[in-house]
Design an enzyme around this catalytic site. Sequence first.
Site, PDB file in Angstrom:
ATOM      1  N   GLU A 183       0.956  -1.169   0.066  1.00  0.00           N
ATOM      2  CA  GLU A 183      -0.109  -0.070   0.133  1.00  0.00           C
ATOM      3  C   GLU A 183       0.842   1.240  -0.008  1.00  0.00           C
ATOM      4  O   GLU A 183       1.712   1.392   0.867  1.00  0.00           O
ATOM      5  CB  GLU A 183      -0.932   0.039   1.073  1.00  0.00           C
ATOM      6  CG  GLU A 183      -1.702   1.061   1.115  1.00  0.00           C
ATOM      7  CD  GLU A 183      -3.196   1.027   1.999  1.00  0.00           C
ATOM      8  OE1 GLU A 183      -3.345  -0.385   2.206  1.00  0.00           O
ATOM      9  OE2 GLU A 183      -3.764   1.775   2.373  1.00  0.00           O
ATOM     10  N   ARG A 184       0.667   2.088  -0.983  1.00  0.00           N
ATOM     11  CA  ARG A 184       1.387   3.360  -0.903  1.00  0.00           C
ATOM     12  C   ARG A 184       2.885   3.041  -1.272  1.00  0.00           C
ATOM     13  O   ARG A 184       3.755   3.904  -0.859  1.00  0.00           O
ATOM     14  CB  ARG A 184       1.368   4.317   0.056  1.00  0.00           C
ATOM     15  CG  ARG A 184      -0.033   4.533   0.194  1.00  0.00           C
ATOM     16  CD  ARG A 184      -0.974   5.105  -0.622  1.00  0.00           C
ATOM     17  NE  ARG A 184      -2.463   5.207  -0.230  1.00  0.00           N
ATOM     18  CZ  ARG A 184      -3.388   5.390  -1.010  1.00  0.00           C
ATOM     19  NH1 ARG A 184      -2.978   5.628  -2.423  1.00  0.00           N
ATOM     20  NH2 ARG A 184      -4.691   5.560  -0.661  1.00  0.00           N
ATOM     21  N   ASN A 226      -3.462  -1.633   7.331  1.00  0.00           N
ATOM     22  CA  ASN A 226      -4.764  -2.258   7.095  1.00  0.00           C
ATOM     23  C   ASN A 226      -4.592  -3.524   7.203  1.00  0.00           C
ATOM     24  O   ASN A 226      -4.324  -4.216   6.068  1.00  0.00           O
ATOM     25  CB  ASN A 226      -5.418  -1.686   5.529  1.00  0.00           C
ATOM     26  CG  ASN A 226      -5.628  -0.235   5.623  1.00  0.00           C
ATOM     27  OD1 ASN A 226      -5.896   0.208   6.674  1.00  0.00           O
ATOM     28  ND2 ASN A 226      -4.933   0.391   4.670  1.00  0.00           N
ATOM     29  N   GLU A 307     -10.951   4.863   8.715  1.00  0.00           N
ATOM     30  CA  GLU A 307     -10.787   4.376   7.601  1.00  0.00           C
ATOM     31  C   GLU A 307     -11.630   2.956   7.177  1.00  0.00           C
ATOM     32  O   GLU A 307     -10.993   2.157   6.547  1.00  0.00           O
ATOM     33  CB  GLU A 307      -9.620   4.309   6.694  1.00  0.00           C
ATOM     34  CG  GLU A 307      -9.237   6.093   6.590  1.00  0.00           C
ATOM     35  CD  GLU A 307      -7.987   5.971   5.801  1.00  0.00           C
ATOM     36  OE1 GLU A 307      -7.209   5.149   5.690  1.00  0.00           O
ATOM     37  OE2 GLU A 307      -7.791   7.301   5.265  1.00  0.00           O
ATOM     38  N   ARG A 340      -2.451   3.879  16.948  1.00  0.00           N
ATOM     39  CA  ARG A 340      -2.545   5.028  16.001  1.00  0.00           C
ATOM     40  C   ARG A 340      -3.727   5.942  16.084  1.00  0.00           C
ATOM     41  O   ARG A 340      -4.842   5.719  16.450  1.00  0.00           O
ATOM     42  CB  ARG A 340      -2.500   4.623  14.409  1.00  0.00           C
ATOM     43  CG  ARG A 340      -1.176   3.917  14.014  1.00  0.00           C
ATOM     44  CD  ARG A 340      -1.516   3.254  12.660  1.00  0.00           C
ATOM     45  NE  ARG A 340      -1.025   4.170  11.713  1.00  0.00           N
ATOM     46  CZ  ARG A 340      -1.562   4.439  10.653  1.00  0.00           C
ATOM     47  NH1 ARG A 340      -2.980   4.240  10.392  1.00  0.00           N
ATOM     48  NH2 ARG A 340      -1.091   5.450   9.934  1.00  0.00           N
ATOM     49  N   ARG A 352     -11.910  17.741   9.159  1.00  0.00           N
ATOM     50  CA  ARG A 352     -11.207  16.496   9.457  1.00  0.00           C
ATOM     51  C   ARG A 352     -10.334  16.901  10.210  1.00  0.00           C
ATOM     52  O   ARG A 352      -9.543  15.913  11.046  1.00  0.00           O
ATOM     53  CB  ARG A 352     -11.169  16.060   8.075  1.00  0.00           C
ATOM     54  CG  ARG A 352     -10.020  14.829   8.387  1.00  0.00           C
ATOM     55  CD  ARG A 352      -9.649  14.337   6.916  1.00  0.00           C
ATOM     56  NE  ARG A 352      -8.615  13.274   7.085  1.00  0.00           N
ATOM     57  CZ  ARG A 352      -7.970  12.661   5.966  1.00  0.00           C
ATOM     58  NH1 ARG A 352      -8.432  12.889   4.688  1.00  0.00           N
ATOM     59  NH2 ARG A 352      -7.097  11.985   6.009  1.00  0.00           N
ATOM     60  N   ASP A 381      -3.029  14.482   6.670  1.00  0.00           N
ATOM     61  CA  ASP A 381      -2.269  13.131   6.096  1.00  0.00           C
ATOM     62  C   ASP A 381      -1.038  13.414   5.171  1.00  0.00           C
ATOM     63  O   ASP A 381      -1.168  13.646   3.914  1.00  0.00           O
ATOM     64  CB  ASP A 381      -3.491  12.611   5.262  1.00  0.00           C
ATOM     65  CG  ASP A 381      -2.972  11.078   4.891  1.00  0.00           C
ATOM     66  OD1 ASP A 381      -2.094  10.568   5.590  1.00  0.00           O
ATOM     67  OD2 ASP A 381      -3.883  10.474   4.378  1.00  0.00           O
ATOM     68  N   GLU A 403       4.856   9.616  13.703  1.00  0.00           N
ATOM     69  CA  GLU A 403       4.793   8.877  12.308  1.00  0.00           C
ATOM     70  C   GLU A 403       5.106   9.532  11.328  1.00  0.00           C
ATOM     71  O   GLU A 403       4.023  10.645  10.986  1.00  0.00           O
ATOM     72  CB  GLU A 403       3.464   8.166  12.337  1.00  0.00           C
ATOM     73  CG  GLU A 403       3.019   7.356  10.984  1.00  0.00           C
ATOM     74  CD  GLU A 403       1.962   6.628  10.918  1.00  0.00           C
ATOM     75  OE1 GLU A 403       1.266   6.222  12.006  1.00  0.00           O
ATOM     76  OE2 GLU A 403       1.205   6.122   9.861  1.00  0.00           O
ATOM     77  N   GLU A 409       3.523   9.102  -0.910  1.00  0.00           N
ATOM     78  CA  GLU A 409       2.496   9.125  -1.390  1.00  0.00           C
ATOM     79  C   GLU A 409       1.960  10.348  -2.091  1.00  0.00           C
ATOM     80  O   GLU A 409       0.993  10.182  -3.010  1.00  0.00           O
ATOM     81  CB  GLU A 409       1.500   8.734  -0.224  1.00  0.00           C
ATOM     82  CG  GLU A 409       0.078   8.578  -0.693  1.00  0.00           C
ATOM     83  CD  GLU A 409      -0.926   7.982   0.715  1.00  0.00           C
ATOM     84  OE1 GLU A 409      -0.342   7.861   1.805  1.00  0.00           O
ATOM     85  OE2 GLU A 409      -2.099   8.145   0.389  1.00  0.00           O
TER      86      GLU A 409
HETATM   87  C1  BDP Z   1      -3.288   7.470   4.225  1.00  0.00           C
HETATM   88  C2  BDP Z   1      -3.314   6.586   2.976  1.00  0.00           C
HETATM   89  C3  BDP Z   1      -3.726   5.076   3.284  1.00  0.00           C
HETATM   90  C4  BDP Z   1      -3.329   4.537   4.670  1.00  0.00           C
HETATM   91  C5  BDP Z   1      -3.694   5.542   5.851  1.00  0.00           C
HETATM   92  C6  BDP Z   1      -3.266   5.380   6.962  1.00  0.00           C
HETATM   93  O1  BDP Z   1      -3.870   7.042   1.803  1.00  0.00           O
HETATM   94  O2  BDP Z   1      -3.368   4.180   2.370  1.00  0.00           O
HETATM   95  O3  BDP Z   1      -3.904   3.358   5.015  1.00  0.00           O
HETATM   96  O4  BDP Z   1      -3.264   6.934   5.404  1.00  0.00           O
HETATM   97  O5  BDP Z   1      -2.007   5.761   7.339  1.00  0.00           O
HETATM   98  O6  BDP Z   1      -2.187   8.247   3.901  1.00  0.00           O
HETATM   99  O7  BDP Z   1      -3.799   4.295   7.678  1.00  0.00           O
END
Ligand code: BDP
Length: 716
Positions: A183-184, A226, A307, A340, A352, A381, A403, A409
Amino acid sequence: MTSLRFFFWFLLISFSASAQKDYKLWLQYHKIQNAAIASEYKSNLQGIVSLGSSATSKISLTELETGISDMLGNKPEVKSVINGENNLIFGAQTNLNSDLQKIFQSDFTQINNEGFIIKSVLLKNKKQIVITGKNDVAVLYGVYSFLRLMQTNKSIKSINIVDAPKTNIRILNHWDNLDRTVERGYAGFSLWNWQKLPDFIDQRYIDYARANASIGINGTVLTNVNANALILTPQYLEKVTALANVFRPYGIKVYLTARFSAPIEIGGLKTADPKDTEVANWWKEKAKEIYKSIPDFGGFLVKANSEGQPGPQNYGRDHVDGANMLADAVAPFGGVIMWRAFVYSEHDANDRAKQAYAEFQPYDGKFRDNVIVQVKNGAIDFQPREPFHPLFGAMPKTPLMMEFQITQEYLGFSTHLVFLPKLFQEVLESETYQKGKGSTIAKVIDGSLNPHKLTGIAGVSNIGNDLNWTGHPFAQANWYGFGRLAWNPYLDAEIIADEWLRATFSNDENFIKPVKDMMLTSREAVVNYMTPLGLHHIMDTGHHYGPGPWVSNLSRPEWNPTYYHKADKNGIGFDRSKTGTNATAQYAAEGEKIFDNLETCPEKDLLWFHHVSWDYKLKSGQTLWNGMALKYQEGVNQVKEMQNTWSKTKKYVDSERYKEVEMLLAIQYKEAKWWRDACLLYFQQYSGKELPVGVEKSTQTLEYFKSLKFPFAPGN
Ligand code: BDP
């Protein structure tokens, strides 16, 4: 051999030699060109004496032998006892003889378990250099530090270094899935070959551990936040154990992400309610099972109720209930829970940027002492620039872990050269004002502002199975710089760039000076051509590749770029001041005042905190519209200048890396113009103004930019 065959053979050899350079990261150990320095090293390093015999001591010895012989062109003698003078002696405190114990007595009181001492001493009247620490891993850190001095051609004649890491968890977060997609991730697939583990140990695992140890990283979360519960099944734990065994001698602990619903998915329970005894016991048993095969297992990283991930709120409980339940499961074994704080909800109509603070701040002081709350550097983010996350100044009774995102990304993937330590340093130096002036984030993180047993910095990894690890040769510097800053959050980005360039490419000043300048301006360049003056999250949605300020059709409001820039006929920007969402009130009074007031708000954060008119006068005297357009142009110009700088480095760099960077910079230039043109054409619809002199006009229409689609953009 025919000349054609010879030619192919030659190509193959030179390709692999060059490819190896990419692979070797900052551990190139180039032959030292400076004759005076080389002769100083030779006379001081006539023999090597190892005082230990552990697996870690053996790594130290091999590293010194390779490093020194590659850099000096001849092998130092490896001795089994200390004899003669000008030896390099290394070993842990308990392995030192009584004379050495005495010499280092007071230095040992100054360092923690991971700190080291490197000193030129007189032992029985003979000059020696000694590297020591409280255990073999600490010594290994000293060894890498010593080799770094040599790589950067520093004098070692009267060396005297006492150094120790300022944080205790220095960790990479791999967002790696079990199918090896990342992911990313923009550097290929995951390093972890689950299918071949545990029996097949890829040399890459060892090289990965070595690279991390060389910069002081001591932990790795192998799996995506995730999370997939399968990683906690015996079938996978056996594979995790194999990796932990490889990493252990390098001082690296393995951690996993814990899917909160695992008790249901792999445990056959009906619930994952943290207050349910069966659930708590399931986690206790799971922890016991893990620690049986990985006695130094680090613990769990958890993304819960964020998410769409499951979490305690699914059962009417809160983050504290969830984190503490897991904390109790790993506590008997010394494990840690990294929980987190990256939360925001589609059911919350609030800004947000305010949500994580609103949810977590009231929990201050309520977590078990083996819980550390992991907070992203900014409240939204990982943007090219964000003001620091207000939680850093607001939870004095809770250990907070930084973090950072090393993988780019939102910063051009692995195609754009962006030296991230500049961004990291800006965040770490930010003033929270929690206890008045001087309450910097670095001090929050290292536990010096409010003392905590646990401290840490996490970096979302940019590593994949690409030959060069990180996709862009210069993205290696971001991995390197992350490690160096995790060790010492007060280090200057300039020093990091300097070290990295010398260790990776060359010590030639004609190379170092311009290329270092290029690295140091690269972060501001990306801010300029993507999101100047506090703009944020206007990337195309989903994959986040390229500009998409026009996107407004997604179901959740805060997924749309229009939510963030709020451009209209009157102006642009998100009003987070008192007259808007009042997010500024989440900062300590002194900081709040600065951000809240249009006059004192730093211009770099202007549109993050304020909605201002297109005619608003910037400090430069320009109107906001003109100033913004000029910033976009400046970003493009900066990339052009980077290309120009690089074009002069040919004679210092091997042809392969030279060519790679050259091609990547050309893409970056193309994409910087894309960003400038797409954003300015889009915002121009609202400002209704002409571009100022000096800003190039787009050769494409806004409709063209809007029509671009990237269904297979990586990392999504
Ligand atoms: C965002 C990303 C996503 C991550 C999320 C996270 O787009 O893919 O799962 O953060 O940090 O930056 O949990």
